[in-house]
Enzyme design. Sequence first.
Site, PDB file in Angstrom:
ATOM      1  N   GLY A 172      63.800  74.441   2.611  1.00 48.26           N
ATOM      2  CA  GLY A 172      62.785  73.889   1.071  1.00 48.26           C
ATOM      3  C   GLY A 172      63.136  74.407   0.202  1.00 48.26           C
ATOM      4  CB  SER A 207      65.471  71.106  -3.506  1.00 49.86           C
ATOM      5  OG  SER A 207      65.134  71.107  -3.109  1.00 49.86           O
ATOM      6  CB  SER A 213      47.674  74.274   3.399  1.00 49.29           C
ATOM      7  OG  SER A 213      46.830  73.401   2.216  1.00 49.29           O
ATOM      8  CE1 TYR A 220      50.604  69.346   3.567  1.00 50.26           C
ATOM      9  CE2 TYR A 220      48.362  70.252   2.783  1.00 50.26           C
ATOM     10  CZ  TYR A 220      49.617  70.977   2.951  1.00 50.26           C
ATOM     11  OH  TYR A 220      49.908  71.421   2.614  1.00 50.26           O
ATOM     12  CB  ALA A 221      43.896  69.803   7.525  1.00 52.94           C
ATOM     13  CB  ALA A 222      45.572  67.814  12.325  1.00 54.83           C
ATOM     14  CE  LYS A 231      52.001  72.364   5.172  1.00 56.70           C
ATOM     15  NZ  LYS A 231      53.239  74.195   5.155  1.00 56.70           N
TER      16      LYS A 231
END
Length: 230
Positions: free
Chosen positions: A12, A14, A128, A140-142, A144
Amino acid sequence: MTPVAQRAIVTGTSSGIGQAIAHRLLADGWRVIGFDLAPAHIVHEDFIPVRVDLCDAAATEAATRAAGVADALVHAAGVLRVGALGALAPEDGSLMWRLHVDALTRMADIAVPAMAQAGRGRVVMVGSRVSRGMPGRSQYAASKAALVALARSWAAEVVASGVTVNVVSPAATATAMLDDPARQSAAPRLPPLGRLIEPREIAALVAYLLSPEAAAITGQDIQICGGASL
């Protein structure tokens, strides 16, 4: 004799957190191999850009093998898609899992055993605060939260080999991700600090975790929360 620079694979690079980490490590004398699908924006004699789609399993494994033995692996690449129950998009969940979890697993499966054999190494994953749960961000939570489980499991496997594995979990951070149209229905929550976390603050902690002084820190999920966890 000039000492050989340590080598870090950073994903990541960039933009955002990954780019800040790359800049910090380069300033500290590391050689950085930057994995990203987007074109590189860093120009430095010790920065090696690698264009790779981390959601492509075969390409991710090939890039990791081609990078050779690394002293550190930092997985900062990420994407956020939001959705409440009743409107969850399976393709969004799959995208986040492939990028956050599957790509990391494939890279670590190649890079970490080599570190353990060498008797030294560092792995840092950018997690996060959302991993503890937040309305509208379950997928998203899962993805992370899975990073914490991986870190603790891998840390236990390689702790005796001189390799540490940790997660750095920031609260809302000032990156381009906040401007992504896919998340405009869910504004970021400012922490009690009263401002967003800066990428350079995350980079500073990552740099410390890669240092010799952090050799006794492993299997941890370290919050950069601006007071959100108080």
